[in-house]
Design an enzyme around this catalytic site. Structure first.
Site, PDB file in Angstrom:
ATOM      1  N   HIS A 181       0.858  -1.189   0.000  1.00  0.00           N
ATOM      2  CA  HIS A 181       0.000   0.000   0.000  1.00  0.00           C
ATOM      3  C   HIS A 181       0.892   1.236   0.000  1.00  0.00           C
ATOM      4  CE1 HIS A 181      -3.537  -2.493   1.686  1.00  0.00           C
ATOM      5  NE2 HIS A 181      -3.686  -2.287   0.394  1.00  0.00           N
ATOM      6  N   GLU A 184       1.636   3.772   3.051  1.00  0.00           N
ATOM      7  CA  GLU A 184       2.063   3.227   4.341  1.00  0.00           C
ATOM      8  C   GLU A 184       3.582   3.285   4.454  1.00  0.00           C
ATOM      9  OE1 GLU A 184      -0.139  -0.503   4.403  1.00  0.00           O
ATOM     10  OE2 GLU A 184      -2.020   0.597   4.181  1.00  0.00           O
ATOM     11  N   ARG A 237      -3.181   4.846  -2.132  1.00  0.00           N
ATOM     12  CA  ARG A 237      -3.077   3.484  -1.597  1.00  0.00           C
ATOM     13  C   ARG A 237      -2.789   2.441  -2.672  1.00  0.00           C
ATOM     14  NH1 ARG A 237      -5.701  -0.061   2.355  1.00  0.00           N
ATOM     15  NH2 ARG A 237      -6.816  -1.792   1.394  1.00  0.00           N
ATOM     16  N   HIS A 308       2.237  -3.590   6.865  1.00  0.00           N
ATOM     17  CA  HIS A 308       1.215  -2.565   6.610  1.00  0.00           C
ATOM     18  C   HIS A 308       1.183  -1.558   7.756  1.00  0.00           C
ATOM     19  CE1 HIS A 308      -1.211  -4.427   3.264  1.00  0.00           C
ATOM     20  NE2 HIS A 308      -0.459  -5.469   3.613  1.00  0.00           N
ATOM     21  N   GLU A 384       0.171  -4.872  10.994  1.00  0.00           N
ATOM     22  CA  GLU A 384      -0.213  -3.464  10.926  1.00  0.00           C
ATOM     23  C   GLU A 384       0.606  -2.731  11.980  1.00  0.00           C
ATOM     24  OE1 GLU A 384      -2.345  -2.151   8.774  1.00  0.00           O
ATOM     25  OE2 GLU A 384      -3.565  -3.834   8.076  1.00  0.00           O
TER      26      GLU A 384
HETATM   27  O1  0X9 Z   1      -7.136  -3.984   4.263  1.00  0.00           O
HETATM   28  C1  0X9 Z   1      -5.966  -4.350   4.118  1.00  0.00           C
HETATM   29  O2  0X9 Z   1      -5.488  -4.658   3.046  1.00  0.00           O
HETATM   30  C2  0X9 Z   1      -5.056  -4.411   5.350  1.00  0.00           C
HETATM   31  N1  0X9 Z   1      -5.240  -3.231   6.152  1.00  0.00           N
HETATM   32  S1  0X9 Z   1      -4.745  -1.768   5.600  1.00  0.00           S
HETATM   33  O3  0X9 Z   1      -5.281  -0.748   6.474  1.00  0.00           O
HETATM   34  N2  0X9 Z   1      -3.173  -1.667   5.711  1.00  0.00           N
HETATM   35  O4  0X9 Z   1      -5.146  -1.611   4.248  1.00  0.00           O
HETATM   36  C3  0X9 Z   1      -5.413  -5.649   6.137  1.00  0.00           C
HETATM   37  C4  0X9 Z   1      -5.220  -6.958   5.405  1.00  0.00           C
HETATM   38  C5  0X9 Z   1      -5.548  -8.106   6.280  1.00  0.00           C
HETATM   39  N3  0X9 Z   1      -5.189  -9.359   5.749  1.00  0.00           N
HETATM   40  C6  0X9 Z   1      -6.119 -10.194   5.158  1.00  0.00           C
HETATM   41  N4  0X9 Z   1      -7.270  -9.768   4.840  1.00  0.00           N
HETATM   42  N5  0X9 Z   1      -5.787 -11.421   4.943  1.00  0.00           N
HETATM   43 ZN    ZN Z   2      -2.029  -1.700   4.043  1.00  0.00          ZN
END
Ligand code: 0X9
Ligand code: ZN
Ligand code: ZN
Length: 430
Positions: A181, A184, A237, A308, A384
Site C-alpha cells: 500500500h 504506508e 493506496r 502494513h 499493521e
Molecule cells: O485492508 C488491508 O489490506 C489491510 N489493512 S490496511 O489498512 N493496511 O489496508 C489488512 C489486510 C488483512 N489481511 C487479510 N485480509 N488477509
Molecule cells: Zn495496508
C-alpha cells in the site's frame, strides 16, 4: 562592480527565480488536504456501519482510513462536513475528531524530511530513488552475504527490487513484503532499518537471528504507487494501472491475489473504491510478479510477513471469512502472542492485538498472507504497524525507530516460537 560579477549576479537571480518557480509548481501539483479531518466513529450495529460506509462511495469527499470490528476512521473533506454530520445523525452514531488538519501533518512530515541530513537514515522518510541507492550501497558493503533480486516490473515499468540475506545454506526462509500500500511509508522505513540491523548489529541475539534464517526482503512492492504518494498524493493506496471501465486509476494490490479473490464482499468491483479488487486476480503486474517469484522459491520459504500500517495488529489467515479458520490457527495465535508479548516488553508502551484478519478487522479477500498460506507457507501474517489513529498513515518520522525496534523484537520472538512449534524445518534437501 565588474561586468562578470554583474553577470553572475543576474544569473544567480534568474536561477533562484527558476527554482522557486519550480518549487511552487511542485507544490501546486501536489494534492492538498487543507482542513481535511479524520474522525473515529464507533458503531454498534452493522446497519450503522453500512450507513457510514455509504459515504465512502463519494470518494472525493470521504475516504476510509481504517476499520476494525467496532470502529471506522473516516477522512472528511471540509465542505462535506455538514453531510457527514447529517449521516452521523441518521446512523445514530457519534464521532471523535482526532485529526483536525491532515495537510498540517503532511507539511510537518515534509519539513522533517527537508531539514534532515541528506544522508540515508531513519530520521525521515526516504523516496524510492533514495531507497534503491542505499540498497546498492548495502549490496556492495556486504557482497558475501547479500544478493540483489528483481521480482519483476511494475505497470509503469519500474523494477521491483529485493535483497536476499543468507549466511549459510540450509536455513529456513523468511519473506518480507513491504509497502504494497503506497501511503504506508512506515513499512519501507522499517524494512530498510531491518535490513541494516540484520547486517550490522553486534547484538548476539540479532546476529543469531540474521545468520540462522534466509531473508528475502522487498522494501517497496508497489513502486508506482509509492512514487505517486511522494510526488502527487500522500494518501494514495493503490497501484497506478488505469482501468478499462472507469477513469479511476489503480486497484488495491492487497485484494488482487488469487486467494478467494472477490469472495464474500471482501473487496470491491468498483474501480474508484479503495479496495477495488482489479478486473481479475493477478491483473496488477506487481502482484503477478510477486506471486510468480514467491511460487518459484516456495519450498525455501517458511514464513511470510506482509508489512502494513496502521492499527498495531498481527493478523493471521483467513481474511475472506471469519467463520473458518486455518488448521493451525491455535499455533498461529501462540506465535502471534509471542510477538505481541515481546513488544509489550519494550519501554515504548505500544500494544499489539492479534487474531484472524476477518475475525478482528473485516472480510478482505485476495490478500498476501492468505495467498502465501495457500502456497504452503504456514506461518503467514499481515502486520499493521503504528499507530492506532493519532497520526494514521502520516506517522511522524520520530516514530520510525521505535516502530522498527518493535518490529525487530517482535519478529525475533515470532520466529523463536514458530521454531519451537516445528514450522522452521526445511521443506527441501539442502
Ligand atoms: O485492508 C488491508 O489490506 C489491510 N489493512 S490496511 O489498512 N493496511 O489496508 C489488512 C489486510 C488483512 N489481511 C487479510 N485480509 N488477509
Ligand atoms: Zn495496508
Ligand atoms: Zn473460496
Amino acid at each position: 562592480m565588474r561586468l562578470d560579477a554583474i553577470f553572475t549576479f543576474v544569473i544567480l537571480i534568474a536561477q533562484s527565480k527558476e527554482t522557486s518557480l519550480k518549487q511552487k509548481q511542485e507544490k501546486e501539483q501536489k494534492i492538498r488536504y487543507d482542513n481535511y479531518r479524520v474522525f473515529k466513529i464507533k458503531y454498534e450495529s452493522l446497519q450503522q456501519r453500512q450507513l457510514l460506509l455509504e459515504l465512502t462511495k463519494q470518494y472525493h469527499s470521504f475516504r476510509l482510513w481504517n476499520e476494525n470490528n467496532n470502529e471506522l476512521h473516516l477522512m472528511v473533506k471540509p465542505d462535506a462536513l455538514p453531510q457527514f454530520e447529517r449521516q452521523l445523525k441518521r446512523a445514530n452514531a457519534s464521532a471523535d475528531n482526532f485529526i483536525s488538519n491532515v495537510q498540517h501533518l503532511i507539511d510537518l512530515e515534509h519539513e522533517a524530511t527537508t531539514k534532515s541530513s541528506p544522508i540515508f537514515g531513519w530520521t525521515r522518510y526516504n523516496n524510492l530513488a533514495e531507497i534503491e541507492n542505499w540498497l546498492d550501497e548495502i549490496l556492495s558493503a556486504y557482497p558475501n552475504v547479500t544478493e540483489s533480486f528483481v521480482i519483476g516490473e511494475s505497470y509503469e515499468g519500474r523494477k521491483i527490487r529485493g535483497v536476499r540475506i543468507s549466511y549459510k545454506s540450509g536455513n529456513p526462509g523468511v519473506f518480507i513484503e513491504s509497502n504494497i500500500h503506497a501511503r504506508e511509508w512506515i513499512t519501507s522505513a522499517t524494512a530498510t532499518w531491518l535490513i541494516n540491523e540484520l547486517l550490522s548489529s553486534g547484538d548476539d541475539l540479532v546476529r543469531g537471528l540474521t545468520e540462522s534464517h534466509d531473508w528475502y526482503i522487498v522494501p517497496v512492492l508497489n513502486v508506482d504507487g509509492f512514487v505517486y504518494s511522494h510526488q502527487k498524493d500522500r494518501l494514495w493506496r493503490k497501484t497506478r494501472q488505469p482501468s478499462n471501465i472507469s477513469s479511476c486509476i489503480g486497484a488495491d494490490p492487497n485484494r488482487n491475489y488469487d486467494a478467494h479473490w472477490l469472495e464474500n464482499g471482501g473487496a470491491s468491483t468498483n474501480p474508484c473504491a479503495e479496495d477495488y479488487a482489479g478486473p481479475h486476480a493477478f491483473s496488477e503486474p506487481e502482484i503477478k510478479a510477486m506471486s510468480e517469484y514467491v511460487c518459484g522459491i516456495r519450498d525455501k520459504l517458511n514464513v511470510m510477513l506482509a508489512f502494513h500500517s496502521y492499527g498495531q495488529l498481527l493478523l493471521s489467515p483467513y481474511g475472506h471469512t471469519k467463520f473458518e479458520f486455518p488448521y493451525n490457527y491455535d499455533d498461529l495465535m501462540q506465535v502471534a502472542k509471542a510477538f505481541g508479548d515481546a513488544i509489550e516488553g519494550l519501554p515504548y508502551g505500544a500494544v499489539y492485538k492479534y487474531g484472524s484478519a476477518a475475525g478482528i478487522l473485516y472480510p478482505a479477500s485476495g490478500a498476501t498472507n492468505d495467498w502465501a498460506f495457500s502456497q504452503d507457507i504456514k506461518i503467514s501474517y499481515t502486520i499493521e504497524f503504528r499507530d492506532t489513529g493519532n497520526f494514521g498513515f502520516v506517522l511522524p518520522p520520530a516514530y520510525i525507530l521505535p516502530n522498527a525496534e518493535e518490529a525487530l523484537v517482535g519478529i525475533i520472538a515470532l520466529l523463536a516460537e514458530a521454531k519451537k512449534l516445528g514450522y522452521l524445518q526445511l521443506k527441501y534437501d539442502p
